[in-house]
Motif scaffolding. Structure first.
Motif, short mmCIF file in Angstrom:
data_model
loop_
_atom_site.label_atom_id
_atom_site.label_comp_id
_atom_site.label_asym_id
_atom_site.label_seq_id
_atom_site.Cartn_x
_atom_site.Cartn_y
_atom_site.Cartn_z
N ALA A 1 -6.91 14.30 25.83
CA ALA A 1 -7.92 15.01 25.04
C ALA A 1 -9.02 14.05 24.60
CB ALA A 1 -7.28 15.67 23.83
N ILE B 1 -13.02 20.22 20.77
CA ILE B 1 -11.79 19.43 20.88
C ILE B 1 -11.38 18.83 19.54
CG2 ILE B 1 -10.70 17.45 21.99
CD1 ILE B 1 -11.07 19.83 23.83
N VAL C 1 -9.65 21.60 17.86
CA VAL C 1 -8.36 21.84 18.51
C VAL C 1 -7.34 20.79 18.08
CG1 VAL C 1 -7.18 21.76 20.75
CG2 VAL C 1 -9.28 23.08 20.50
N ASN D 1 -3.75 21.45 16.19
CA ASN D 1 -2.45 20.97 16.68
C ASN D 1 -1.74 20.12 15.64
OD1 ASN D 1 -1.74 21.61 19.68
ND2 ASN D 1 -3.96 21.31 19.65
N PHE E 1 -2.87 20.68 28.36
CA PHE E 1 -2.99 22.13 28.28
C PHE E 1 -2.12 22.72 27.19
CE2 PHE E 1 -4.32 21.12 32.64
CZ PHE E 1 -5.58 21.70 32.62
N LEU F 1 -3.99 23.52 24.06
CA LEU F 1 -4.88 24.69 24.04
C LEU F 1 -4.10 25.96 23.72
CD1 LEU F 1 -7.04 23.80 27.17
CD2 LEU F 1 -7.48 23.25 24.77
N LEU G 1 -6.98 26.75 19.31
CA LEU G 1 -8.27 27.23 19.79
C LEU G 1 -9.04 27.94 18.69
CD1 LEU G 1 -7.29 28.52 23.34
CD2 LEU G 1 -8.76 26.57 22.82
#
Length: 381
Positions: free
Chosen positions: A92, A136, A139, A143, A165, A168, A173
């Protein structure tokens, strides 16, 4: 040697300083990312696009200092956090850095040729350099709130079992969209302050108002999700606040809605989400009425509130583990030594004010609206 500040206090100070550096980056380079994201939409002609680019062109490089300081602070003050996050989020981060590399190249090369195709290509490259990092970064925060799949072995060697992935996921998101909307609002407020009166400024105000309302809506949805469905983390054993850094000496429970416990325990923390919503609403109203200072103040308040909300809701966790909750990294068990934190604090007290003074001086020198004549003159971006 007896140090003036005890270990727990220094740990909390460095947790706060990490938040300050992240907020500083979001407030300064955040509007750069927002302006770049807006570039293809608020400017229709080459002259208009050069006008937009020149609102951030002279100062965007200086804003990278906050990103570098943030990475350096994690490396020096929170080595466990650095080891896990920079390894686990490697792909990422590679995507983010690849997008960020497009910015200096785009700024330098865009106007080197008269070709319409050439300039349009670099305009979209600048858009990617703004939109992708904004997404990002959000994101990544999403996370972190969900928990990151890492663990430590008996030698405290970290292992990570996630993938690009896997980051995501729907909640991450959603937080990424909060980040994009927030920074587009901030970027639009900056254009309204810096660009001369005309169609570019009018379009930026319209897009900014929409982005501000989206920021409120998406932020509220993310908050409801966090409070009702998202697993949160709670330490269930006694915590040794001044003990050595070893994340495997505690027990952690996971339950839905645990991230809102801090707002019940410390009611003053509610100020953070209130600032996020109130600031975005102020920006939306002010952009609609072309109140320049109020719109920028509102967007800055909202950015501060959104980032602060994530930080205070998680305290004392910095990087929770979804793979083994007991391995989660907290303020009390993932820092550098007492002496390291203290001597780093001395350097911070000396150099951060210098950075702030320099940044303020640059803003003062470069203050004022950018005109079409300036933007299209030789030597401009």
């Amino acid at each position: 040697m007896e140090l003036p500040l005890d270990y727990p206090t220094l740990r909390v100070i460095w947790w706060g300083l990490l938040g300050v550096l992240l907020i500083g980056f979001a407030l300064t380079d955040g509007y750069d990312l927002g302006v770049a994201t807006l570039l293809p939409f608020v400017a229709k002609t080459d002259a208009e696009r050069r006008l937009v680019i020149n609102t951030i062109g002279p100062m965007w490089e200086g804003h990278q200092v906050w990103l570098i300081l943030g990475g350096g602070a994690i490396f020096a003050a929170w080595p466990y956090v650095y080891a896990v996050s920079f390894s686990g989020f490697y792909l990422a981060m590679f995507v983010v850095l690849s997008a960020l590399i497009l910015r200096p190249v785009g700024f330098k090369y865009r106007s080197k040729r008269e070709s319409t195709a050439w300039r349009s290509s670099w305009d979209w490259a600048l858009f990617i350099g703004g939109f992708v990092p904004a997404l990002i970064f959000g994101v990544a925060v999403g996370n972190v709130l969900r928990g990151v799949p890492f663990d430590f072995d008996s030698m405290l060697r970290a292992t990570y079992e996630g993938g690009l992935f896997g980051l995501l996921n729907p909640f991450a998101l959603l937080v990424g969209l909060v980040s994009v909307a927030m920074l587009v609002m901030h970027g639009a407020s900056w254009i309204v302050v810096k660009a001369e009166k005309g169609p570019v400024r009018d379009r930026a105000a319209r897009f900014g108002s929409i982005a501000a309302m989206l920021t409120i809506g998406l932020f509220v949805i993310a908050g409801i999700w966090t409070a009702t469905l998202l697993p949160g983390y709670t330490i269930t054993t006694d915590v040794l606040l001044d003990g050595p850094s070893n994340p495997m000496r505690k027990a952690v429970s996971v339950e839905a809605g645990a991230w809102v416990n801090n707002f019940v325990r410390y009611p003053w923390m509610v100020l953070a989400p209130l600032m996020a919503v109130a600031g975005a609403f102020l920006a939306a109203v002010s952009l609609g009425k072309k109140r320049n200072a109020a719109s920028l103040a509102g967007s800055a308040m909202s950015v501060f509130g959104v980032v602060a909300t994530a930080g205070v809701s998680m305290f004392p966790f910095i990087l929770p583990s979804s793979l083994n909750p007991d391995a989660s990294l907290t303020v009390w068990d993932s820092s550098s030594s007492h002496g390291t934190l203290f001597f780093m604090l001395i350097m911070t007290v000396i150099f951060v004010p210098l950075i702030l003074l320099y940044t303020g001086w640059v803003f003062k020198v470069l203050w004022g609206r950018v005109t079409s004549e300036q933007a299209t003159s030789p030597g401009s971006y």
